[in-house]
Motif scaffolding. Sequence first.
Motif, PDB file in Angstrom:
ATOM      1  N   ASP A 193      44.292  46.939  30.376  1.00 20.38           N
ATOM      2  CA  ASP A 193      44.747  45.557  30.506  1.00 20.38           C
ATOM      3  C   ASP A 193      43.611  44.550  30.318  1.00 20.38           C
ATOM      4  N   GLY A 194      42.385  45.047  30.147  1.00 22.39           N
ATOM      5  CA  GLY A 194      41.257  44.154  29.929  1.00 22.39           C
ATOM      6  C   GLY A 194      40.827  43.391  31.166  1.00 22.39           C
ATOM      7  N   VAL A 195      41.019  43.987  32.342  1.00 19.40           N
ATOM      8  CA  VAL A 195      40.649  43.326  33.588  1.00 19.40           C
ATOM      9  C   VAL A 195      39.134  43.144  33.647  1.00 19.40           C
TER      10      VAL A 195
ATOM     11  N   VAL B 205      38.170  42.569  45.648  1.00 14.87           N
ATOM     12  CA  VAL B 205      39.065  43.534  45.014  1.00 14.87           C
ATOM     13  C   VAL B 205      39.889  44.257  46.074  1.00 14.87           C
ATOM     14  N   GLY B 206      41.018  44.818  45.628  1.00 14.94           N
ATOM     15  CA  GLY B 206      41.834  45.675  46.474  1.00 14.94           C
ATOM     16  C   GLY B 206      41.524  47.127  46.143  1.00 14.94           C
ATOM     17  N   MET B 207      41.243  47.928  47.174  1.00 11.60           N
ATOM     18  CA  MET B 207      40.792  49.304  46.983  1.00 11.60           C
ATOM     19  C   MET B 207      41.823  50.297  47.520  1.00 11.60           C
ATOM     20  N   SER B 208      41.895  51.440  46.838  1.00  9.42           N
ATOM     21  CA  SER B 208      42.682  52.570  47.309  1.00  9.42           C
ATOM     22  C   SER B 208      42.084  53.840  46.744  1.00  9.42           C
ATOM     23  N   GLU B 209      41.830  54.816  47.616  1.00  9.06           N
ATOM     24  CA  GLU B 209      41.245  56.100  47.199  1.00  9.06           C
ATOM     25  C   GLU B 209      39.957  55.880  46.411  1.00  9.06           C
TER      26      GLU B 209
ATOM     27  N   GLN C  70      43.025  46.295  42.199  1.00 13.08           N
ATOM     28  CA  GLN C  70      43.411  44.896  42.047  1.00 13.08           C
ATOM     29  C   GLN C  70      42.176  44.022  42.131  1.00 13.08           C
ATOM     30  N   VAL C  71      42.112  42.976  41.297  1.00 10.21           N
ATOM     31  CA  VAL C  71      41.083  41.945  41.404  1.00 10.21           C
ATOM     32  C   VAL C  71      41.766  40.682  41.906  1.00 10.21           C
ATOM     33  N   LEU C  72      41.326  40.184  43.056  1.00  7.14           N
ATOM     34  CA  LEU C  72      41.961  39.024  43.666  1.00  7.14           C
ATOM     35  C   LEU C  72      41.605  37.740  42.904  1.00  7.14           C
ATOM     36  N   PRO C  73      42.457  36.723  42.996  1.00  2.73           N
ATOM     37  CA  PRO C  73      42.155  35.444  42.331  1.00  2.73           C
ATOM     38  C   PRO C  73      40.811  34.887  42.790  1.00  2.73           C
ATOM     39  N   ARG C  74      40.080  34.304  41.843  1.00  7.08           N
ATOM     40  CA  ARG C  74      38.750  33.769  42.131  1.00  7.08           C
ATOM     41  C   ARG C  74      38.822  32.318  42.581  1.00  7.08           C
TER      42      ARG C  74
END
Length: 342
Positions: free
Chosen positions: A56-58, A66-70, A75-79
């Motif tokens: 997706d070119g994040v 960021v949101g982390m799992s494992e 996820q990258v949160l809004p800046r």
Amino acid sequence: MLSGTLIDYGWQPSRDGELMEDLTPGRVVAVHSGAFDVVTEDGTIRTRLPRRLLTDGVDVAVGDWVGMSEELVRQVLPRTSAIVRNAAGRATTVQTLASNVDIAFVVTSLGPDLEPRRLERYLVAVWSSGAVPEIVLTKADRFDDVSEMLAEVSETAVGVPLHVISSHTGFGCEELRARIEPGTTAVLLGSSGVGKSTLVNRFAGREVMAAAPTRAGGDEGRHTTTHRELLLLPGGGLLIDTPGLRELQLWDGEGLDGAFADIVQLAEECRFRDCTHNSEPRCAVLGAVDDGTLTPERLRSWRKLQRELLVARARQDVRLQHEENRRWEEHRREARAKARRR
């Protein structure tokens, strides 16, 4: 690296609602080749983006939440802010230098390295970012009197706080350090050799960034910082050190008015609302040049940056159109493939 809680690193519990379900927050403190160091509630981990986000070119930058799992970034949160430039080279590609920054210290050394036109370029980038710019003039110990140079910078950085310091003697450093309060994120921007890493080491109380001595016979130091890194300072506050920038190609022109507030204010007094400030009668901008309150060099710089930003915008529009065409072509190919399978 100092250990601390996510609150120490600037996390605000009010942002919990921005996280996707079952994700925990973390902050990117360093970016390496294809990998990231992220501070989480369980410590610092090195991780990568999953294939889906890469496809997706994040974009992930130092300072991102960021949101982390494992142990993966999901996820990258809004800046809240993002200092960007057009990446070096011919390609039209945005590069984020630092994100979620409150204060951007534009660092330059007093002496031969002092270049007003370069400072203007940095100020446009910072005003466009959402962060607040302040200028740091280093190596003050080399001069008995810096008033003339300070006056030159004041004319360039209208309304922007100025700090005159010497990392060698400590002059002005305590006052500058006080600007980085607990929970505040600051970034150092500037060319190589202006003393950014030396300043980081002073604030950290130890050598956390390599700092090479200035070349003999010149004002410019050796390039030492090789990556961007966010540091938690003793006593609180966060500081991002960045590699020296050989060039700063502007990406966004929203900060042009902030960097040239004096010209914007003068333009409001022009006779014609659509004045181009070239030859119109009763042009307040040209009048200020005539009476010496505005230098011709500053007016030329403003015009040059305007032209540069227009070209950059046109190139970005072409790039976006190409990307849109590519996505539609991929969609058509997928649709034809599905039709054949039927």
